[in-house]
Design a protein around this motif. Structure first.
Motif, PDB file in Angstrom:
ATOM      1  N   VAL A  60       0.830  -1.184   0.000  1.00  0.00           N
ATOM      2  CA  VAL A  60       0.000   0.000   0.000  1.00  0.00           C
ATOM      3  C   VAL A  60       0.867   1.237   0.000  1.00  0.00           C
ATOM      4  N   GLY A  61       0.606   2.155  -0.912  1.00  0.00           N
ATOM      5  CA  GLY A  61       1.357   3.405  -0.943  1.00  0.00           C
ATOM      6  C   GLY A  61       1.048   4.266   0.261  1.00  0.00           C
ATOM      7  N   LEU A  62       1.855   5.303   0.445  1.00  0.00           N
ATOM      8  CA  LEU A  62       1.669   6.163   1.613  1.00  0.00           C
ATOM      9  C   LEU A  62       0.313   6.829   1.619  1.00  0.00           C
ATOM     10  N   SER A  63      -0.158   7.248   0.451  1.00  0.00           N
ATOM     11  CA  SER A  63      -1.459   7.920   0.428  1.00  0.00           C
ATOM     12  C   SER A  63      -2.570   6.961   0.810  1.00  0.00           C
ATOM     13  N   GLY A  64      -2.484   5.675   0.325  1.00  0.00           N
ATOM     14  CA  GLY A  64      -3.484   4.684   0.704  1.00  0.00           C
ATOM     15  C   GLY A  64      -3.429   4.361   2.179  1.00  0.00           C
ATOM     16  N   LEU A 118      -9.110   1.130  -1.337  1.00  0.00           N
ATOM     17  CA  LEU A 118      -9.041   1.103  -2.793  1.00  0.00           C
ATOM     18  C   LEU A 118     -10.263   0.417  -3.385  1.00  0.00           C
ATOM     19  N   LEU A 119     -10.805   1.005  -4.450  1.00  0.00           N
ATOM     20  CA  LEU A 119     -11.917   0.440  -5.213  1.00  0.00           C
ATOM     21  C   LEU A 119     -11.490   0.236  -6.658  1.00  0.00           C
ATOM     22  N   MET A 120     -12.180  -0.682  -7.357  1.00  0.00           N
ATOM     23  CA  MET A 120     -12.060  -0.757  -8.816  1.00  0.00           C
ATOM     24  C   MET A 120     -13.442  -1.032  -9.397  1.00  0.00           C
ATOM     25  N   ALA A 121     -13.674  -0.520 -10.591  1.00  0.00           N
ATOM     26  CA  ALA A 121     -14.996  -0.661 -11.205  1.00  0.00           C
ATOM     27  C   ALA A 121     -14.899  -0.434 -12.699  1.00  0.00           C
ATOM     28  N   HIS A 122     -15.938  -0.895 -13.413  1.00  0.00           N
ATOM     29  CA  HIS A 122     -16.116  -0.575 -14.820  1.00  0.00           C
ATOM     30  C   HIS A 122     -17.068   0.615 -14.938  1.00  0.00           C
ATOM     31  N   GLU A 123     -16.689   1.558 -15.758  1.00  0.00           N
ATOM     32  CA  GLU A 123     -17.544   2.730 -15.973  1.00  0.00           C
ATOM     33  C   GLU A 123     -18.930   2.317 -16.453  1.00  0.00           C
ATOM     34  N   THR A 175      -7.633  -9.623  -3.446  1.00  0.00           N
ATOM     35  CA  THR A 175      -7.407 -10.684  -2.458  1.00  0.00           C
ATOM     36  C   THR A 175      -6.566 -10.176  -1.288  1.00  0.00           C
ATOM     37  N   GLY A 176      -6.317  -8.897  -1.257  1.00  0.00           N
ATOM     38  CA  GLY A 176      -5.551  -8.255  -0.195  1.00  0.00           C
ATOM     39  C   GLY A 176      -5.021  -6.936  -0.720  1.00  0.00           C
ATOM     40  N   PRO A 177      -4.376  -6.132   0.117  1.00  0.00           N
ATOM     41  CA  PRO A 177      -3.838  -4.846  -0.347  1.00  0.00           C
ATOM     42  C   PRO A 177      -2.844  -5.038  -1.490  1.00  0.00           C
ATOM     43  N   GLY A 178      -3.147  -4.443  -2.631  1.00  0.00           N
ATOM     44  CA  GLY A 178      -2.241  -4.503  -3.772  1.00  0.00           C
ATOM     45  C   GLY A 178      -2.279  -5.795  -4.558  1.00  0.00           C
ATOM     46  N   ARG A 179      -3.173  -6.732  -4.228  1.00  0.00           N
ATOM     47  CA  ARG A 179      -3.233  -8.030  -4.906  1.00  0.00           C
ATOM     48  C   ARG A 179      -4.580  -8.224  -5.583  1.00  0.00           C
ATOM     49  N   VAL A 180      -4.544  -8.731  -6.816  1.00  0.00           N
ATOM     50  CA  VAL A 180      -5.762  -8.954  -7.597  1.00  0.00           C
ATOM     51  C   VAL A 180      -5.683 -10.314  -8.275  1.00  0.00           C
ATOM     52  N   ALA A 225      -1.516   0.442 -12.540  1.00  0.00           N
ATOM     53  CA  ALA A 225      -1.746   1.078 -11.242  1.00  0.00           C
ATOM     54  C   ALA A 225      -0.873   0.485 -10.137  1.00  0.00           C
ATOM     55  N   GLY A 226      -0.039  -0.497 -10.493  1.00  0.00           N
ATOM     56  CA  GLY A 226       0.886  -1.055  -9.518  1.00  0.00           C
ATOM     57  C   GLY A 226       0.375  -2.267  -8.769  1.00  0.00           C
ATOM     58  N   MET A 227      -0.751  -2.842  -9.230  1.00  0.00           N
ATOM     59  CA  MET A 227      -1.276  -4.019  -8.570  1.00  0.00           C
ATOM     60  C   MET A 227      -0.454  -5.265  -8.944  1.00  0.00           C
ATOM     61  N   GLU A 228      -0.375  -6.206  -8.013  1.00  0.00           N
ATOM     62  CA  GLU A 228       0.172  -7.528  -8.288  1.00  0.00           C
ATOM     63  C   GLU A 228      -0.982  -8.380  -8.786  1.00  0.00           C
TER      64      GLU A 228
END
Length: 356
Positions: free
Chosen positions: A13-17, A179-184, A237-242, A270-273
């Motif tokens: 997780v980045g500092l901002s997250g 963190l969220l992710m979605a399709h427009e 599946t966890g912070p930074g993991r998809v 976006a830096g995800m694993e």
């Protein structure tokens, strides 16, 4: 919420997250915990509507599939099946004794979309973050289903926190850590949120989920009832993991394959694993519009409830991936082909209530 030492140790997780995650807890703000955090119970819905499911044989098969999922989850945590009182006798005959029945009328089975989104403030308080269900843009009758979230909140005595959005929780994936992710296509759509820009929808989604950042991809408009819900493609599946479900050989004429690859690339950028599970090839149902998604699984206390499709190779790949991502949990794989024929899966049919 992850404890500070676990977040720092993960390095994901980045500092901002991290600041946003800690800030939400410190300010007493409500947020949706990660699905893998402990649950109080699971909610599900009984598919009872003769208007939605006009074929009595298919309706009975759908009910049995929902009962199979509920019965499996009930071995690990409490399950509440929502159904009108007049449907309880029929449901009771298929459900395990451990599954509870509440008198809340339903039309269809998609509790991820029409059920309550539970939020907590980290101080043993719960509320329901209310995104108004409208039948996926009024594509389906929703006289009862559009009232389910409110009725559950009332029965539990929980406050209902309006988001100002129409849509479905299956259309946004959250990691519980900001963190969220979605399709427009599922949100920035005139059939749900007319006149709203993506920025405004994002602002409201972040507030509804108690999150700080969001990854968007375009998705697919008007090709399926959900306008391409993210939870049938990719899951945190966890912070930074998809974990993402993609075909080995994408069809250049399939809009879902093309959109899925684009989502994969956005997540990587976006830096995800990101780990890819192949879609099944030798599956029992071969129809074009069948949803064969290993990603549409549900994490409950002590287990992951997932689909198998009859392809021994890819079923085993999916099982192994889920075991790696959710160590220490039983991996329970079910035949839920009926849900795939209806355009969804196990995650779509479940909604967790976090423990506080």
């Amino acid at each position: 919420m992850m404890r500070l030492e676990m977040i720092l140790a993960s390095g994901a997780v980045g500092l901002s997250g991290l600041w946003g995650t800690l800030g939400s807890a410190a300010s007493g703000g409500f947020f949706v915990p990660a699905e893998e955090e402990p649950h109080q119970r699971t909610f599900m819905q009984w598919p009872a509507s003769r208007q939605v499911h006009s074929d009595p044989v298919f309706r009975k098969m759908a009910q049995q599939t929902i009962a199979d999922i509920a019965n499996s989850i009930s071995e690990f945590e409490e399950v509440v099946m929502l159904a009108a009182a007049e449907d309880h006798r029929e449901a009771r005959a298929m459900l395990a004794e451990a599954v509870l029945l509440w008198d809340i009328p339903t039309e269809d089975l998609w509790c991820r979309d029409s059920g309550p989104i539970f939020v907590t403030n980290g101080q043993e308080e719960l509320a329901v973050s209310h995104i108004q269900f409208n039948g996926w843009g009024e594509k389906q009758v929703n006289r009862q289903d559009s009232q389910i979230a409110r009725r559950v909140a009332e029965r539990l005595g929980l406050p209902l926190l309006p988001s100002g959005l129409r849509g479905e929780a299956g259309g946004v994936e959250q990691d519980g850590h900001g963190l969220l992710m979605a399709h427009e296509s599922s949100w920035v759509n005139e059939n749900r949120n007319p006149g709203m820009s993506r920025d405004l929808v994002e602002e409201k989604l972040l507030r509804a989920y108690g999150a700080e950042q969001m990854i968007w991809s375009e998705g697919v408009w008007n090709e399926d009832i959900t306008d391409y819900h993210i939870d049938s493609l990719a899951r945190f599946t966890g912070p930074g993991r998809v974990l993402i479900n993609l075909p080995d050989d994408a069809d250049p004429h399939d809009p879902f394959h093309l959109a899925g690859i684009k989502t994969h690339d956005r997540l990587v950028a976006a830096g995800m694993e990101v780990e890819v599970i192949p879609e099944p090839y030798e599956r029992r149902v071969q129809s074009y519009d069948f949803v064969a998604s290993y990603a549409n699984y549900y994490v409950c206390n002590g287990a992951v409830i997932a689909a198998e499709f009859g392809d021994r190779e890819t079923d085993e790949i999916a099982r192994a991936a889920l075991a790696r991502h959710y160590p220490g949990r039983d991996i329970v794989m079910l035949n839920v082909d009926l849900l795939g024929e209806m355009g969804g899966g196990i995650h779509c049919a479940t909604q967790q209530m976090p423990a506080v």
